[in-house]
Write a protein that holds these residues in place. Structure first.
Motif, short mmCIF file in Angstrom:
data_model
loop_
_atom_site.label_atom_id
_atom_site.label_comp_id
_atom_site.label_asym_id
_atom_site.label_seq_id
_atom_site.Cartn_x
_atom_site.Cartn_y
_atom_site.Cartn_z
N PHE A 50 10.15 43.35 -87.97
CA PHE A 50 9.24 42.25 -87.71
C PHE A 50 8.26 42.70 -86.62
N THR A 51 7.22 41.94 -86.40
CA THR A 51 6.29 42.23 -85.31
C THR A 51 6.33 41.10 -84.29
N PHE A 107 13.06 38.36 -79.47
CA PHE A 107 12.44 39.52 -80.12
C PHE A 107 12.79 40.77 -79.31
N ASP A 108 13.41 41.75 -79.97
CA ASP A 108 13.78 43.00 -79.32
C ASP A 108 12.89 44.11 -79.87
N PRO A 109 11.88 44.56 -79.09
CA PRO A 109 11.00 45.61 -79.60
C PRO A 109 11.73 46.94 -79.74
N LEU A 110 11.30 47.74 -80.68
CA LEU A 110 11.84 49.10 -80.78
C LEU A 110 11.51 49.86 -79.51
N GLY A 122 0.59 41.98 -80.02
CA GLY A 122 1.30 41.42 -81.16
C GLY A 122 1.72 42.43 -82.20
N ALA A 123 1.34 43.69 -82.04
CA ALA A 123 1.61 44.69 -83.08
C ALA A 123 2.96 45.38 -82.91
N ALA A 124 3.63 45.18 -81.80
CA ALA A 124 4.91 45.85 -81.57
C ALA A 124 5.92 45.46 -82.63
N ARG A 125 6.66 46.46 -83.12
CA ARG A 125 7.69 46.22 -84.12
C ARG A 125 9.04 46.03 -83.43
N GLY A 126 9.93 45.30 -84.13
CA GLY A 126 11.25 45.12 -83.55
C GLY A 126 12.15 44.27 -84.44
N HIS A 127 13.25 43.83 -83.85
CA HIS A 127 14.22 43.00 -84.55
C HIS A 127 14.21 41.60 -83.96
N ILE A 128 14.58 40.63 -84.79
CA ILE A 128 14.62 39.24 -84.37
C ILE A 128 16.07 38.76 -84.30
N LYS A 129 16.39 38.06 -83.24
CA LYS A 129 17.70 37.43 -83.09
C LYS A 129 17.52 35.92 -83.19
N ILE A 130 18.37 35.28 -83.98
CA ILE A 130 18.31 33.82 -84.14
C ILE A 130 19.73 33.26 -84.06
N ASP A 131 19.94 32.28 -83.20
CA ASP A 131 21.18 31.52 -83.16
C ASP A 131 20.83 30.04 -83.15
N ALA A 132 21.60 29.25 -83.90
CA ALA A 132 21.50 27.79 -83.85
C ALA A 132 22.80 27.27 -83.25
N VAL A 133 22.70 26.54 -82.15
CA VAL A 133 23.89 26.12 -81.40
C VAL A 133 23.84 24.62 -81.15
N GLY A 134 24.91 23.93 -81.56
CA GLY A 134 24.99 22.49 -81.35
C GLY A 134 26.09 21.90 -82.21
N PRO A 135 26.15 20.58 -82.34
CA PRO A 135 27.14 19.97 -83.21
C PRO A 135 26.98 20.48 -84.64
N TRP A 136 28.11 20.83 -85.28
CA TRP A 136 28.07 21.39 -86.63
C TRP A 136 27.32 20.46 -87.59
N GLN A 137 27.48 19.16 -87.44
CA GLN A 137 26.84 18.21 -88.34
C GLN A 137 25.31 18.27 -88.21
N PHE A 155 5.64 37.54 -94.78
CA PHE A 155 4.80 38.01 -95.87
C PHE A 155 3.35 37.55 -95.78
N THR A 156 3.00 36.85 -94.72
CA THR A 156 1.60 36.56 -94.46
C THR A 156 1.14 37.14 -93.12
N THR A 157 2.08 37.78 -92.42
CA THR A 157 1.75 38.37 -91.11
C THR A 157 2.01 39.87 -91.07
#
Length: 434
Positions: A50-51, A107-110, A122-137, A155-157
């Motif tokens: 990702f960038t 965002f963790d750049p290479l 904005g051109a730096a490449r890297g990996h994305i980390k995503i966590d969703a934390v809260g009530p399961w419901q 796919f548009t960026t």
């Protein structure tokens, strides 16, 4: 994702997600209200990056998800179409709002792009980390729209070497082939679609194919996407998913987690939505509980195959039903793992020979089957190979031990523990967190 103002990408509606998220949310509310539930993103292809610009656009979009709410006409449609969704649940859903503060993004750049990232172009490449934390419901509804949003932004960026040329025609031909071969299939592509526009085009195309082939023995059963099911007047489709078994195993214990999960599900849906997903802790582990209590084989209308060799699945299922004295010809197998038209046709032939009814949930092959524009249609444009899985409930790590090792997810120590319970060989890959 219909709304794209000021570069935001938002779901077309709160219903722009898959049916199973709502059915499982109702089950969580009934059995596990207030339990904490954490979801985690994994992108399996480590050579795709990702960038920073992509990440920033994604972050801005997610911050606006709280604008989504169930419209009165959508609630009325749900009450009419999905009678298994109880009035008290629909009341809860009408009041539901996404809480962007539950989403932790990073965002963790290479290493080689760290200086570029510091410059802020904005051109730096890297990996994305995503966590969703809260009530399961609450966190249970984040999975599908987050992935659909991220895919459309990517796919548009980042990867823009593609276009819509021929997409509708391609989907029409696929659908016509399946219908003429007698296949019943549903569109299952929300999570990894290239864009909302793509999925909308696909639905129009496959429904046109059905209209143009009225005598074909196959059928478009519907779509997993609730918004599109309402828009096109088709049946919303979906089955119980891995996260239900994963959460039940962590909360109620693993030795008979499959049986416990099925029993709890029956309490919410006593006579509907009873297609059993078998591979959360491996299909053979599932069959141990299935064989120990014939009620499930008799009561549940069928099974879903989602990993491993699909051509091994039906013959083995027939053996299990026969051991239990249950007529397998009255049961249905749903195939949903990386299906193509060619694979579906072969599986249909096998099921016909074995006497099983079968149906197909086709996702990426419909909603994200593109070619690179620069290759004149010769080179495939890869879809994002991503998942968002339940990673813990009530502070306890969850795991999925698939029939395909590359689909395993979870804390390595817990994976080894659960494998030992079910007598599954431990491999060196169990040391890797997916």
């Amino acid at each position: 994702m219909a709304e794209q103002n000021n570069d935001l990408v938002l779901p077309a509606s709160l219903l722009d997600t898959d049916l199973y998220k709502f059915t499982m949310q109702q089950a969580v509310l009934q059995h596990f209200p207030g339990v904490e539930g954490t979801y985690r993103f994994t992108h399996r292809d480590k050579d795709v990056f990702f960038t920073r610009a992509c990440f920033d656009r994604f972050q801005r979009s997610v911050s606006q998800f709280s604008k989504l709410q169930l419209a009165p006409e959508e609630r009325d449609w749900l009450a009419k179409t999905c009678s298994y969704l109880k009035p008290e649940y629909l009341e809860y859903l009408a009041s539901y709002r996404f809480k962007p503060e539950q989403i932790r993004l990073r965002f963790d750049p290479l290493p080689e792009d760290a200086e570029k990232d510091a410059r802020g172009d904005g051109a730096a490449r890297g990996h994305i980390k995503i966590d969703a934390v809260g009530p399961w419901q609450e966190t249970i509804l984040w999975e599908v729209p987050l992935m659909a949003c991220l895919s459309e932004i990517f796919f548009t960026t980042v990867d823009t070497d593609w276009n819509y040329d021929g997409q509708e025609e391609q989907a029409y031909e696929k659908a016509a082939t399946l219908l003429q071969a007698g296949c019943s299939f549903s569109e299952f592509g929300t999570r990894r679609r290239r864009s909302y526009r793509t999925q909308d085009l696909i639905m129009k195309a496959i429904l046109r194919a059905q209209e143009d082939n009225p005598d074909a023995p196959g059928k478009v059963s519907g779509t997993s996407n609730m918004h599109l099911a309402m828009k096109y007047g088709v049946t919303p489709m979906g089955t119980i998913a891995h996260e239900w078994f994963m959460g039940v195993g962590a909360l109620r214990g693993y030795p008979h987690a499959n049986a416990t999960a099925l029993r709890l599900w029956e309490e919410v849906y006593p006579n509907v939505l009873q297609i059993a997903l078998t591979d959360t802790f491996s299909t053979e582990a599932f069959y141990k509980d299935f064989l120990s209590d014939p009620h499930f084989a008799r009561q549940w209308t069928g099974l879903r195959q989602d990993s491993g060799d699909p051509f091994v699945y039906a013959p083995r299922a027939k053996e299990v039903y026969q051991q239990l004295g249950v007529d397998h010809t009255s049961k249905t197998i749903i195939f949903s793992d990386a299906l193509t038209v060619e694979k579906a046709l072969k599986l249909k032939q096998q099921c016909d020979e074995l006497g099983f009814k079968c149906a197909f949930g086709i996702g990426t092959s419909l909603s994200n089957d593109f070619r690179k524009a620069s290759s004149n249609g010769k080179e495939k444009s890869r879809a994002l190979n991503m998942v968002i899985k339940l990673s813990s409930v009530d502070g306890k790590p969850t795991v999925k031990i698939s029939d395909e090792i590359t689909k395993n997810t979870g804390d390595p120590a817990t994976v080894r523990h659960v494998k030992a319970i079910f007598g599954i060989p431990i491999t060196e890959k169990d040391e890797v967190i997916h």
